[in-house]
Structures are given as C-alpha cells and as structure tokens.
Write an enzyme that holds these catalytic residues in place. Structure first.
Site, short mmCIF file in Angstrom:
data_model
loop_
_atom_site.label_atom_id
_atom_site.label_comp_id
_atom_site.label_asym_id
_atom_site.label_seq_id
_atom_site.Cartn_x
_atom_site.Cartn_y
_atom_site.Cartn_z
N LYS A 1 0.81 -1.21 0.00
CA LYS A 1 0.00 0.00 0.00
C LYS A 1 0.85 1.27 0.00
CE LYS A 1 -0.73 -0.04 5.05
NZ LYS A 1 -0.17 1.27 5.40
N ASP A 2 2.15 1.14 0.29
CA ASP A 2 3.04 2.30 0.26
C ASP A 2 3.52 2.65 -1.15
OD1 ASP A 2 2.86 2.56 2.98
OD2 ASP A 2 4.82 1.70 3.41
N SER B 1 -4.13 8.34 8.78
CA SER B 1 -4.68 8.06 7.46
C SER B 1 -5.92 8.89 7.16
CB SER B 1 -5.02 6.57 7.37
OG SER B 1 -5.93 6.32 6.32
N ARG C 1 -7.92 8.28 4.80
CA ARG C 1 -8.94 7.28 4.46
C ARG C 1 -9.66 6.80 5.72
NH1 ARG C 1 -9.04 2.16 5.45
NH2 ARG C 1 -6.86 2.22 6.11
N ARG C 2 -8.89 6.45 6.74
CA ARG C 2 -9.51 5.98 7.99
C ARG C 2 -10.31 7.11 8.63
NH1 ARG C 2 -3.93 3.39 9.39
NH2 ARG C 2 -4.18 1.28 8.57
N ARG D 1 1.52 10.03 13.89
CA ARG D 1 2.63 9.46 13.14
C ARG D 1 3.43 8.57 14.06
NH1 ARG D 1 5.46 11.68 9.04
NH2 ARG D 1 6.56 9.70 9.23
N ASN E 1 6.06 4.77 14.50
CA ASN E 1 5.98 3.33 14.27
C ASN E 1 4.91 2.71 15.15
OD1 ASN E 1 7.10 3.02 16.87
ND2 ASN E 1 9.18 2.93 16.06
N VAL E 2 4.73 1.40 15.03
CA VAL E 2 3.65 0.72 15.75
C VAL E 2 3.80 0.90 17.26
CG1 VAL E 2 2.65 -1.53 16.26
CG2 VAL E 2 3.20 -0.93 13.90
N ARG F 1 2.74 4.37 18.36
CA ARG F 1 1.30 4.58 18.29
C ARG F 1 0.57 3.88 19.42
NH1 ARG F 1 -0.47 5.07 12.00
NH2 ARG F 1 1.44 6.05 11.24
N CYS G 1 -9.60 12.57 -8.92
CA CYS G 1 -10.20 12.57 -7.59
C CYS G 1 -9.14 12.33 -6.55
CB CYS G 1 -11.27 11.47 -7.50
SG CYS G 1 -12.05 11.37 -5.88
#
Length: 316
Positions: free
Chosen positions: A79-80, A125, A127-128, A145, A147-148, A151, A238
């Site tokens: 996805k990146d 995101s 989108r989210r 922002r 890393n996991v 977050r 778009c």
C-alpha cells in the site's frame, strides 16, 4: 548464485516483513543478507505524510538503492507503493496476503461502538479518518505518526483513548492480542494493497527476478492489481480518501474477482460506495471500470478544496 542483498527500512515492522521474505528465500536455497536503508519518512516522524510527499517517502530511498546496485531486492508494504510506474524496477512477487482489515486498539478493551462520545482516536490516514467520521460516533480524531510501538504507547500511557492501525502489521509483529476490534470492511474499507507485500527487483535483473518468483501468490496479485488500478484511475480526477478491497470468490460458473471501493469526503460528510465483479485475469480493467463508475456518479465532487493532494493511506 551470490548472496542476495535485501534492502529494508529499519523499523521493526519493515525488518520483520523483510525477514519473512528472507526466510522463504533461504528455504529455497538462497543466501540472503539484510541491508538497512534509511528513508526520509523514517527520519521525520512528526511532519504529516502529505507534506513530506505521501507514503512514497518510504519507497524512494529503497528504489534508489536498487537502481544504484547497492541492494538486489527490496520489500515494501504494497500500500506504500506509488501507483505511477518506475521503469527501473518491477514488482517481481506479491506473496500471500495477510489480514486486510483495519484494527482498533482501545483502552479498557473497548470496541469502536463502546467508545464514549468525545473519545480521542489517533490515525495517520485520511482514508480511515473520513470513514470513521462518516460513522458519526462523536469521536475526536487526531493525526498520528510514528511506528507501531509509538502509536500503541499513546493508548497504553493514556494520551489517547484508541488508535487505528493495519491489522496486518500488528499480526506480523506478534501483537494481535492487543487488538480490541477488527473493523468490518463493510464499515471501513482498507487501503488499496493493505496487508500485501511487494518484492521489487531491478527491471533488468532476470536472475533475482527468477529467484523470488516462487514467492508469488496469483490471487493476491489479482486482488492488489484491481485495487491499485482503481486508485491510479481515480488519482487522475479525484484526490479524496479512497478505500478498496478485492477478493477472489466462487461465482456461479467460475472463479470471480469481487471489487468494492469507497471515495469519501475528507470530513466524512458524504461518500460513494460501489462494487463490481469480473474475471481475475482482467483485474486491472476491473479496477479501471469501477473507478470510472465512481467518477460518473460524482466522486470528483468529493475532492478537497486544497490544491494539495491528500495521501490515500498509509504509513504503518
């Protein structure tokens, strides 16, 4: 064959994903060495991705290392990858896909519907954010922002009530037990390519391309091809947040490719959801056709007024 030099970002997730690919190549009899490559997106964890140039900032340094011959292959979260082709490199393999869903990690084991009005939820995101806003749950969504680990620490240390991340990353890192809810794609469609890996090699490197070819999963390739061709077509007209999910399903007479997509206003005030099915062998065409249907039905009206393009997804 000489040792394969596998370029990877230095984050825990990137290294885990690269090591997963490396282990499978070793099982095929290849010697593999991991080579760390620093990217601007890794060095700057504060600036929003849209200002850095989108999630392509995680990809460009690895592609430069490939093109310059410093590494022989690179592993990306698919996805990146920008939808625009880079003639210097080719995605030689798309391995079997992980969980495509988004995941909620919330305090006290809460689900999305159990979070109180005003609860703070972090996500990097658009989108989210747009799809969560559209659910009208009264949540206070905030940019995030890092890393996991960074977050998740926002929740564990009480700075946020919840965060939303890609389920695939949590599962690959062995942290799925922290998920309090997997978000149903009927409510929140994932990013195009989410949960999939891309193994890139130099376009003229036939030996490395042949080495990684056994990692290819045809169903995963068909699904991400449909999703990314939809995204590429939409980006021409778009720039609203986009979610898409393709699945290989059993049709009445043969296997079919089912593709669902959403284009949402950045603030979640409105969205368009459409779907099509087609032949897995014509995945790219299916994506383009669904994108055109969305545009015909008004997706372009959901474009943000800013001239700055929004990032459709992404950072892990």
């Amino acid at each position: 064959m000489s040792t394969l030099r596998l370029g990877t970002r230095r984050s825990a997730l990137a290294t885990t994903q690269s090591s997963w690919v490396a282990d499978r190549l070793r099982a095929l009899g290849h010697d593999v060495e991991l080579v760390e490559v620093s990217t601007e997106g890794d060095r700057d964890r504060e600036t929003p991705l849209a200002q850095l140039g989108g999630t392509g900032v995680f990809v460009s340094a690895l592609r430069e290392a490939l093109a310059e011959g410093r590494v022989d292959l690179a592993v990306h979260s698919l996805k990146d990858l920008p939808t625009a082709a880079d003639p210097r490199v080719v995605v030689a393999a798309v391995p079997a896909r992980e969980d495509v869903r988004d995941a909620l990690v919330a305090r006290d084991g809460l689900t999305l519907g159990e979070l109180p009005s005003g609860a703070t939820v972090g996500t990097g995101s658009p989108r989210r954010r747009a799809q969560l806003e559209a659910l009208d749950l009264g949540l206070a969504l905030t940019d995030l922002r890092g890393n996991v680990d960074t977050r998740l620490a926002h929740v564990h240390e009480g700075r946020l009530d919840a965060v939303v991340l890609a389920a695939a990353g949590l599962r690959r890192l062995g942290r799925a037990d922290e998920v309090t809810e997997y978000l149903d794609p009927l409510q929140v469609l994932p990013a195009p390519g989410q949960g999939a890996l891309a193994v890139e090699v130099r376009a003229d490197d036939e030996a490395t391309r042949a080495a990684v070819a056994p990692l290819e999963d045809p169903d995963a390739r068909a699904c991400v091809t449909a999703e990314r061709s939809l995204l590429a077509e939409l980006e021409a007209g778009c720039s609203a947040p986009v979610g898409a999910l393709a699945e290989v399903v059993e049709g009445l007479d043969s296997t079919e490719l089912s593709l669902r997509a959403v284009v949402a206003a950045p603030d979640g005030s409105s969205d368009l959801r459409r779907s099509l099915t087609g032949d897995p062998a014509e995945a790219a065409d299916l994506g383009r056709r669904l994108a055109r249907l969305l545009l015909e039905d008004g997706a372009a009206d959901l474009m943000p007024t800013s001239t700055e393009r929004l990032v459709t997804e992404r950072a892990q």
